[in-house]
Design a protein around this motif. Structure first.
Motif, PDB file in Angstrom:
ATOM      1  N   ASP A   1       0.808  -1.217   0.000  1.00 57.18           N
ATOM      2  CA  ASP A   1       0.000   0.000   0.000  1.00 57.18           C
ATOM      3  C   ASP A   1       0.844   1.271   0.000  1.00 57.18           C
ATOM      4  O   ASP A   1       0.332   2.370   0.182  1.00 57.18           O
ATOM      5  CB  ASP A   1      -0.958   0.021   1.191  1.00 57.18           C
ATOM      6  CG  ASP A   1      -0.247  -0.153   2.530  1.00 57.18           C
ATOM      7  OD1 ASP A   1       0.992   0.000   2.566  1.00 57.18           O
ATOM      8  OD2 ASP A   1      -0.935  -0.438   3.528  1.00 57.18           O
ATOM      9  N   ASP A   2       2.145   1.125  -0.245  1.00 53.56           N
ATOM     10  CA  ASP A   2       3.064   2.266  -0.294  1.00 53.56           C
ATOM     11  C   ASP A   2       3.626   2.399  -1.707  1.00 53.56           C
ATOM     12  O   ASP A   2       4.366   1.515  -2.155  1.00 53.56           O
ATOM     13  CB  ASP A   2       4.191   2.082   0.717  1.00 53.56           C
ATOM     14  CG  ASP A   2       5.198   3.235   0.706  1.00 53.56           C
ATOM     15  OD1 ASP A   2       4.970   4.216  -0.036  1.00 53.56           O
ATOM     16  OD2 ASP A   2       6.208   3.144   1.433  1.00 53.56           O
ATOM     17  N   PRO A   3       3.309   3.476  -2.431  1.00 51.29           N
ATOM     18  CA  PRO A   3       3.811   3.615  -3.812  1.00 51.29           C
ATOM     19  C   PRO A   3       5.327   3.748  -3.892  1.00 51.29           C
ATOM     20  O   PRO A   3       5.899   3.550  -4.977  1.00 51.29           O
ATOM     21  CB  PRO A   3       3.118   4.881  -4.321  1.00 51.29           C
ATOM     22  CG  PRO A   3       2.775   5.644  -3.089  1.00 51.29           C
ATOM     23  CD  PRO A   3       2.463   4.622  -2.041  1.00 51.29           C
TER      24      PRO A   3
ATOM     25  N   GLU B   1      -5.579   2.587  -7.663  1.00 48.20           N
ATOM     26  CA  GLU B   1      -5.061   3.951  -7.492  1.00 48.20           C
ATOM     27  C   GLU B   1      -3.559   3.938  -7.244  1.00 48.20           C
ATOM     28  O   GLU B   1      -2.817   4.803  -7.736  1.00 48.20           O
ATOM     29  CB  GLU B   1      -5.772   4.646  -6.326  1.00 48.20           C
ATOM     30  CG  GLU B   1      -7.268   4.860  -6.542  1.00 48.20           C
ATOM     31  CD  GLU B   1      -8.083   3.592  -6.284  1.00 48.20           C
ATOM     32  OE1 GLU B   1      -7.521   2.601  -5.741  1.00 48.20           O
ATOM     33  OE2 GLU B   1      -9.276   3.578  -6.641  1.00 48.20           O
ATOM     34  N   LEU B   2      -3.092   2.967  -6.480  1.00 53.84           N
ATOM     35  CA  LEU B   2      -1.658   2.871  -6.217  1.00 53.84           C
ATOM     36  C   LEU B   2      -0.905   2.476  -7.484  1.00 53.84           C
ATOM     37  O   LEU B   2       0.171   3.007  -7.777  1.00 53.84           O
ATOM     38  CB  LEU B   2      -1.388   1.866  -5.090  1.00 53.84           C
ATOM     39  CG  LEU B   2       0.073   1.812  -4.601  1.00 53.84           C
ATOM     40  CD1 LEU B   2       0.131   1.618  -3.092  1.00 53.84           C
ATOM     41  CD2 LEU B   2       0.840   0.706  -5.306  1.00 53.84           C
TER      42      LEU B   2
ATOM     43  N   GLU C   1      -1.690   3.196 -10.457  1.00 55.66           N
ATOM     44  CA  GLU C   1      -1.621   4.382 -11.318  1.00 55.66           C
ATOM     45  C   GLU C   1      -0.554   5.346 -10.840  1.00 55.66           C
ATOM     46  O   GLU C   1       0.171   5.937 -11.650  1.00 55.66           O
ATOM     47  CB  GLU C   1      -2.980   5.074 -11.352  1.00 55.66           C
ATOM     48  CG  GLU C   1      -3.040   6.265 -12.294  1.00 55.66           C
ATOM     49  CD  GLU C   1      -4.448   6.798 -12.496  1.00 55.66           C
ATOM     50  OE1 GLU C   1      -4.588   7.850 -13.142  1.00 55.66           O
ATOM     51  OE2 GLU C   1      -5.394   6.150 -12.000  1.00 55.66           O
ATOM     52  N   ARG C   2      -0.417   5.518  -9.539  1.00 56.05           N
ATOM     53  CA  ARG C   2       0.614   6.403  -9.004  1.00 56.05           C
ATOM     54  C   ARG C   2       2.012   5.890  -9.338  1.00 56.05           C
ATOM     55  O   ARG C   2       2.921   6.660  -9.647  1.00 56.05           O
ATOM     56  CB  ARG C   2       0.454   6.546  -7.486  1.00 56.05           C
ATOM     57  CG  ARG C   2      -0.733   7.386  -7.061  1.00 56.05           C
ATOM     58  CD  ARG C   2      -0.823   7.497  -5.554  1.00 56.05           C
ATOM     59  NE  ARG C   2       0.327   8.214  -4.997  1.00 56.05           N
ATOM     60  CZ  ARG C   2       0.543   8.377  -3.703  1.00 56.05           C
ATOM     61  NH1 ARG C   2      -0.315   7.857  -2.828  1.00 56.05           N
ATOM     62  NH2 ARG C   2       1.592   9.046  -3.267  1.00 56.05           N
ATOM     63  N   VAL C   3       2.199   4.589  -9.290  1.00 58.07           N
ATOM     64  CA  VAL C   3       3.519   4.005  -9.546  1.00 58.07           C
ATOM     65  C   VAL C   3       3.853   4.040 -11.028  1.00 58.07           C
ATOM     66  O   VAL C   3       4.933   4.477 -11.431  1.00 58.07           O
ATOM     67  CB  VAL C   3       3.576   2.554  -9.018  1.00 58.07           C
ATOM     68  CG1 VAL C   3       4.876   1.874  -9.468  1.00 58.07           C
ATOM     69  CG2 VAL C   3       3.471   2.535  -7.495  1.00 58.07           C
ATOM     70  N   THR C   4       2.910   3.590 -11.868  1.00 53.80           N
ATOM     71  CA  THR C   4       3.193   3.425 -13.299  1.00 53.80           C
ATOM     72  C   THR C   4       3.038   4.709 -14.089  1.00 53.80           C
ATOM     73  O   THR C   4       3.648   4.868 -15.148  1.00 53.80           O
ATOM     74  CB  THR C   4       2.256   2.369 -13.912  1.00 53.80           C
ATOM     75  OG1 THR C   4       0.891   2.832 -13.810  1.00 53.80           O
ATOM     76  CG2 THR C   4       2.394   1.034 -13.186  1.00 53.80           C
ATOM     77  N   GLY C   5       2.175   5.617 -13.610  1.00 52.39           N
ATOM     78  CA  GLY C   5       1.938   6.856 -14.332  1.00 52.39           C
ATOM     79  C   GLY C   5       0.710   6.834 -15.211  1.00 52.39           C
ATOM     80  O   GLY C   5       0.443   7.809 -15.920  1.00 52.39           O
TER      81      GLY C   5
ATOM     82  N   SER D   1       9.929  -1.168  -7.911  1.00 50.13           N
ATOM     83  CA  SER D   1      10.809  -0.334  -8.739  1.00 50.13           C
ATOM     84  C   SER D   1      10.756  -0.669 -10.225  1.00 50.13           C
ATOM     85  O   SER D   1      10.935   0.208 -11.068  1.00 50.13           O
ATOM     86  CB  SER D   1      12.260  -0.425  -8.240  1.00 50.13           C
ATOM     87  OG  SER D   1      12.748  -1.750  -8.360  1.00 50.13           O
ATOM     88  N   ASP D   2      10.515  -1.923 -10.572  1.00 52.11           N
ATOM     89  CA  ASP D   2      10.450  -2.293 -11.995  1.00 52.11           C
ATOM     90  C   ASP D   2       9.314  -1.588 -12.717  1.00 52.11           C
ATOM     91  O   ASP D   2       9.346  -1.455 -13.952  1.00 52.11           O
ATOM     92  CB  ASP D   2      10.268  -3.803 -12.159  1.00 52.11           C
ATOM     93  CG  ASP D   2      11.556  -4.587 -11.946  1.00 52.11           C
ATOM     94  OD1 ASP D   2      12.594  -3.964 -11.651  1.00 52.11           O
ATOM     95  OD2 ASP D   2      11.514  -5.828 -12.063  1.00 52.11           O
ATOM     96  N   TYR D   3       8.309  -1.128 -11.989  1.00 53.05           N
ATOM     97  CA  TYR D   3       7.090  -0.594 -12.592  1.00 53.05           C
ATOM     98  C   TYR D   3       7.004   0.935 -12.555  1.00 53.05           C
ATOM     99  O   TYR D   3       6.010   1.504 -12.985  1.00 53.05           O
ATOM    100  CB  TYR D   3       5.869  -1.187 -11.881  1.00 53.05           C
ATOM    101  CG  TYR D   3       5.866  -2.694 -11.882  1.00 53.05           C
ATOM    102  CD1 TYR D   3       5.418  -3.411 -12.986  1.00 53.05           C
ATOM    103  CD2 TYR D   3       6.353  -3.405 -10.789  1.00 53.05           C
ATOM    104  CE1 TYR D   3       5.432  -4.801 -12.996  1.00 53.05           C
ATOM    105  CE2 TYR D   3       6.373  -4.795 -10.785  1.00 53.05           C
ATOM    106  CZ  TYR D   3       5.921  -5.486 -11.886  1.00 53.05           C
ATOM    107  OH  TYR D   3       5.944  -6.863 -11.905  1.00 53.05           O
ATOM    108  N   ILE D   4       8.042   1.578 -12.070  1.00 59.51           N
ATOM    109  CA  ILE D   4       7.999   3.028 -11.910  1.00 59.51           C
ATOM    110  C   ILE D   4       8.075   3.739 -13.270  1.00 59.51           C
ATOM    111  O   ILE D   4       8.925   3.425 -14.104  1.00 59.51           O
ATOM    112  CB  ILE D   4       9.161   3.513 -11.019  1.00 59.51           C
ATOM    113  CG1 ILE D   4       8.943   3.033  -9.574  1.00 59.51           C
ATOM    114  CG2 ILE D   4       9.294   5.027 -11.040  1.00 59.51           C
ATOM    115  CD1 ILE D   4      10.116   3.323  -8.663  1.00 59.51           C
ATOM    116  N   GLY D   5       7.166   4.694 -13.475  1.00 58.69           N
ATOM    117  CA  GLY D   5       7.237   5.566 -14.643  1.00 58.69           C
ATOM    118  C   GLY D   5       7.129   4.860 -15.973  1.00 58.69           C
ATOM    119  O   GLY D   5       7.911   5.131 -16.889  1.00 58.69           O
TER     120      GLY D   5
END
Length: 272
Positions: free
Chosen positions: A8-10, A85-86, A88-92, A16-20
């Protein structure tokens, strides 16, 4: 069996593999360097696994856990369950298909290795749009092309958008990079291939008249959307071929043109 881990923490480093994932320049640099790519959607994830790619982790929204239960039970990689929602925050972006997997890349074969057994080859120059790459791979797989060769500046076939557009067909057609472009086209010719450059130029032979399906080995050259093949690539070809147009249309986009040309190349191909 994979562990199902609720996050539950972005900012959790395990994500990390999914960031941006929408940051194209970041992902272009990062994914090949770290040896990973992202598969999106149930079908693409399954096709990547069927093609022998090892899973690093999977990111799922809650409603996809049951759908992917058999995969969760089969893979040793961790599976992260997150709220939409999380994700979406991680992946963009909003992950419509609710399932992402980080997969480990495999070493690419060399062009020489592919040319040894192939008879129908696609050669792409400077095709750097990921949607076009995906569409061309999908047509190549569907219409029986044996391999794809890419100039050094072509887009990454394993970038998320390419994989998604191809519906996983990038896993079905082997590909390699050609270095020292266009000099390495001589390697293709030396392997017994006739180099056909697809161009709308009026001086080109109609692809029907060229009858590429009757040739023992064909390498069909495609250029980028708009610019087409470079002068150097055209000069390196054995023959220029074009798709006849009607109603004043001068050309098709490269994805559509590729599909038409692949059909012309493959139809009536000799039996092995």
């Amino acid at each position: 069996m994979a562990d199902l881990i609720t996050i539950d923490d972005p900012d959790d480093p395990r994500l990390s593999d999914y960031i941006g994932l929408t940051d194209v320049e970041l992902r272009r640099r990062r994914e090949p360097a770290e040896g990973l790519f992202i598969a999106e959607g149930e079908k693409v994830i399954r096709r990547a696994r069927q093609a022998g790619y090892e899973m690093r982790s999977m990111l799922l929204s809650a409603k996809w856990v049951d759908v992917m239960r058999d995969v969760i039970d089969e893979v040793p990689a961790p599976v992260y369950a997150v709220a939409p929602e999380l994700a979406e925050r991680v992946t963009g972006y909003h992950v419509h298909r609710g399932a992402l997997a980080s997969m480990q890349r495999k070493p690419l074969p060399t062009a020489d290795e592919l040319l040894t057994t192939a008879r129908r080859v696609v050669v792409m120059e400077s095709v750097n749009d990921h949607t076009n790459i995906g569409a061309i791979f999908r047509s190549a797989a569907a219409l029986g092309m044996d391999a794809v060769l890419l100039s050094p500046d072509c887009a990454d076939p394993l970038y998320r958008r390419s994989v998604k557009v191809s519906m996983g067909a990038v896993f079905s057609v082997p590909y390699a990079r050609l270095e020292a472009w266009p000099k390495t086209l001589e390697t293709v010719r030396a392997a017994g291939f006739r180099l056909l450059a697809l161009t709308p130029d009026a001086k080109a032979t109609s692809i029907d008249e060229a009858a590429p399906h009757r040739l023992e080995r064909v390498a069909l050259m495609l250029g980028a959307e708009g610019e087409g093949l470079s002068t150097k690539a055209l000069m390196a070809a054995d023959e220029w071929v074009r798709i006849p147009m009607a109603h004043g249309v001068d050309s098709l986009n490269v994805g559509a043109a590729a599909a038409v040309a692949f059909y012309a190349v493959a139809t009536g191909r000799p039996e092995s």
